[in-house]
Design an enzyme around this catalytic site. Structure first.
Site, PDB file in Angstrom:
ATOM      1  N   CYS A   1      34.551 -21.869 -16.598  1.00  0.00           N
ATOM      2  CA  CYS A   1      35.785 -22.153 -17.330  1.00  0.00           C
ATOM      3  C   CYS A   1      36.660 -20.894 -17.320  1.00  0.00           C
ATOM      4  O   CYS A   1      36.178 -19.803 -17.622  1.00  0.00           O
ATOM      5  CB  CYS A   1      35.437 -22.558 -18.766  1.00  0.00           C
ATOM      6  SG  CYS A   1      36.902 -22.756 -19.792  1.00  0.00           S
TER       7      CYS A   1
ATOM      8  N   HIS B   1      26.858 -13.099  -4.819  1.00  0.00           N
ATOM      9  CA  HIS B   1      28.251 -13.576  -4.731  1.00  0.00           C
ATOM     10  C   HIS B   1      28.444 -14.914  -5.439  1.00  0.00           C
ATOM     11  O   HIS B   1      29.420 -15.610  -5.183  1.00  0.00           O
ATOM     12  CB  HIS B   1      28.687 -13.655  -3.255  1.00  0.00           C
ATOM     13  CG  HIS B   1      28.844 -12.298  -2.616  1.00  0.00           C
ATOM     14  ND1 HIS B   1      28.976 -12.109  -1.255  1.00  0.00           N
ATOM     15  CD2 HIS B   1      28.885 -11.056  -3.169  1.00  0.00           C
ATOM     16  CE1 HIS B   1      29.097 -10.800  -0.999  1.00  0.00           C
ATOM     17  NE2 HIS B   1      29.038 -10.150  -2.141  1.00  0.00           N
TER      18      HIS B   1
HETATM   19  P1  OAD Z   1      29.193 -12.436   8.224  1.00  0.00           P
HETATM   20  O1  OAD Z   1      29.824 -13.662   8.757  1.00  0.00           O
HETATM   21  O2  OAD Z   1      30.043 -11.232   8.038  1.00  0.00           O
HETATM   22  O3  OAD Z   1      27.997 -11.989   9.188  1.00  0.00           O
HETATM   23  C1  OAD Z   1      27.026 -12.898   9.625  1.00  0.00           C
HETATM   24  C2  OAD Z   1      25.969 -12.099  10.385  1.00  0.00           C
HETATM   25  O4  OAD Z   1      24.944 -12.987  10.761  1.00  0.00           O
HETATM   26  C3  OAD Z   1      26.481 -11.431  11.669  1.00  0.00           C
HETATM   27  O5  OAD Z   1      26.035 -10.088  11.696  1.00  0.00           O
HETATM   28  C4  OAD Z   1      25.836 -12.248  12.788  1.00  0.00           C
HETATM   29  O6  OAD Z   1      25.532 -11.444  13.914  1.00  0.00           O
HETATM   30  C5  OAD Z   1      24.565 -12.740  12.111  1.00  0.00           C
HETATM   31  N1  OAD Z   1      24.017 -14.023  12.603  1.00  0.00           N
HETATM   32  C6  OAD Z   1      24.683 -15.129  13.003  1.00  0.00           C
HETATM   33  N2  OAD Z   1      23.839 -16.117  13.309  1.00  0.00           N
HETATM   34  C7  OAD Z   1      22.586 -15.633  13.089  1.00  0.00           C
HETATM   35  C8  OAD Z   1      21.270 -16.187  13.221  1.00  0.00           C
HETATM   36  N3  OAD Z   1      21.060 -17.445  13.619  1.00  0.00           N
HETATM   37  N4  OAD Z   1      20.224 -15.391  12.920  1.00  0.00           N
HETATM   38  C9  OAD Z   1      20.411 -14.092  12.516  1.00  0.00           C
HETATM   39  N5  OAD Z   1      21.621 -13.528  12.380  1.00  0.00           N
HETATM   40  C10 OAD Z   1      22.701 -14.288  12.656  1.00  0.00           C
HETATM   41  O7  OAD Z   1      28.449 -12.849   6.882  1.00  0.00           O
HETATM   42  P2  OAD Z   1      27.954 -11.924   5.683  1.00  0.00           P
HETATM   43  O8  OAD Z   1      27.473 -10.607   6.157  1.00  0.00           O
HETATM   44  O9  OAD Z   1      27.055 -12.737   4.874  1.00  0.00           O
HETATM   45  O10 OAD Z   1      31.813 -12.692   0.706  1.00  0.00           O
HETATM   46  O11 OAD Z   1      29.316 -11.709   4.906  1.00  0.00           O
HETATM   47  C11 OAD Z   1      29.295 -11.021   3.702  1.00  0.00           C
HETATM   48  C12 OAD Z   1      30.344 -11.564   2.772  1.00  0.00           C
HETATM   49  O12 OAD Z   1      31.605 -11.597   3.440  1.00  0.00           O
HETATM   50  C13 OAD Z   1      30.130 -13.003   2.355  1.00  0.00           C
HETATM   51  O13 OAD Z   1      29.209 -13.136   1.308  1.00  0.00           O
HETATM   52  C14 OAD Z   1      31.514 -13.401   1.920  1.00  0.00           C
HETATM   53  C15 OAD Z   1      32.277 -12.844   3.086  1.00  0.00           C
HETATM   54  O14 OAD Z   1      33.616 -12.589   2.856  1.00  0.00           O
HETATM   55  C16 OAD Z   1      32.491 -13.300  -0.261  1.00  0.00           C
HETATM   56  O15 OAD Z   1      32.923 -14.430  -0.149  1.00  0.00           O
HETATM   57  C17 OAD Z   1      32.668 -12.453  -1.480  1.00  0.00           C
END
Ligand code: OAD
Length: 269
Positions: free
Chosen positions: A130, A122
């Site tokens: 730019c 991402h």
């Molecule tokens: P999310 O916020 O959707 O999910 C975070 C995950 O981490 C959840 O499943 C939680 O249960 C888990 N979690 C939280 N704390 C934790 C810990 N200490 N140890 C292990 N697990 C933990 O984040 P992403 O899946 O990364 O995209 O989201 C994917 C994408 O959605 C991001 O890259 C972003 C967002 O919109 C863009 O900006 C394009």
């Protein structure tokens, strides 16, 4: 056999036989550093509307507002440190023959922790692009000196070099990730809600191609039932122990394993 900490020994040994491993991470791996996740109770998308801040349309409408949000996040991220989860992932390079870190995070914390082979699916909050010539620059100015920042070469608007909603993933990063997922022996899926495609399909691609796929998360996710095992708990607690135990099972280390709390096995391996 299950250890007192809850990480099953057969899972450890199965990972110990892998030589080509992917660690696929999401916002949860940085949560213990103090970086907010996106979903869940305190997630960024509870407080902010992605449509206003993380789309090309939002940027065209109000680049200053979008850059203010990224400026705040850059300042916050610059004040935190990688946590034991990031450190354990970086240490994996000394244990397995090949480790590829594929991250959805834009915070740069894997790099700061010392991981080498990183695919940023991402983009990165520490680069800018730019909008006229599409040239990508390392961009660490924090806080911003001018908002919105302009390209030093041509004077056009710079934008954060991150993927916004509705935009495709960078082709080279996605192709590398897909190829790696097709050929790895094992994948650790750490701290991602596995809801954002196409990134979320990578664990299933790995599984389909015969890899042993293990998730580390504080909660079950939509892919939990489709992979080999889920270790429930904090990445910063589970990963260091898991790595020590795998290392020991490979005969690399004589050290006693540490302990973790609340790790539950989801399915047998
Ligand atoms: P999310 O916020 O959707 O999910 C975070 C995950 O981490 C959840 O499943 C939680 O249960 C888990 N979690 C939280 N704390 C934790 C810990 N200490 N140890 C292990 N697990 C933990 O984040 P992403 O899946 O990364 O995209 O989201 C994917 C994408 O959605 C991001 O890259 C972003 C967002 O919109 C863009 O900006 C394009």
């Amino acid at each position: 056999m299950t250890s007192t900490s809850g990480i099953p020994q057969d899972l450890v040994e199965r990972l110990g036989h892998a030589s080509n491993i992917i660690v696929f991470t999401g916002a949860g791996v940085s949560a213990e550093s103090g970086v907010p996740t996106f979903r869940g109770q305190d997630g960024l998308w509870q407080k902010y509307d992605a449509e206003d801040l993380a789309t090309w349309q939002a940027f065209e409408r109000d680049p200053q507002l979008v850059w203010s949000w990224y400026d705040q996040r850059r300042q916050m991220i610059s004040e935190v440190d990688p946590n034991p989860g990031h450190a354990a992932i970086a240490r994996m390079a000394a244990v397995f023959d090949k480790v590829t870190v594929i991250t959805q995070n834009v915070d740069g914390l894997h790099l700061r922790a010392g991981s080498k082979d990183i695919v940023e699916l991402h983009g990165s909050i520490w680069r800018a692009r730019c909008t006229r010539e599409l040239t990508v620059y390392d961009f660490h100015e924090c806080p911003l000196e001018e908002n919105p920042p302009l390209c030093k070469e041509c004077g056009a608007l710079l934008r954060p070099d991150v993927v916004w909603y509705g935009e495709p993933l960078p082709m080279d990063a996605y192709e590398r990730s897909h190829e790696a997922a097709c050929t790895c022996d094992a994948m650790l899926v750490v701290g991602t809600s596995a809801q954002v495609r196409p990134a979320a399909t990578l664990p299933l691609v790995a599984k389909h191609n015969g890899a042993f796929v293990v998730e580390v998360n504080t909660h079950y996710t939509p892919i939990s039932a489709l992979i080999d095992a889920t270790l429930i708990g904090m990445a910063g607690e589970i990963l260091p122990e898991l790595l020590d135990r795998v290392d020991e099972s490979m005969g690399h280390s004589e050290e006693a394993p540490g302990t973790t709390g609340g790790v539950k096995e989801r399915s047998g391996v």
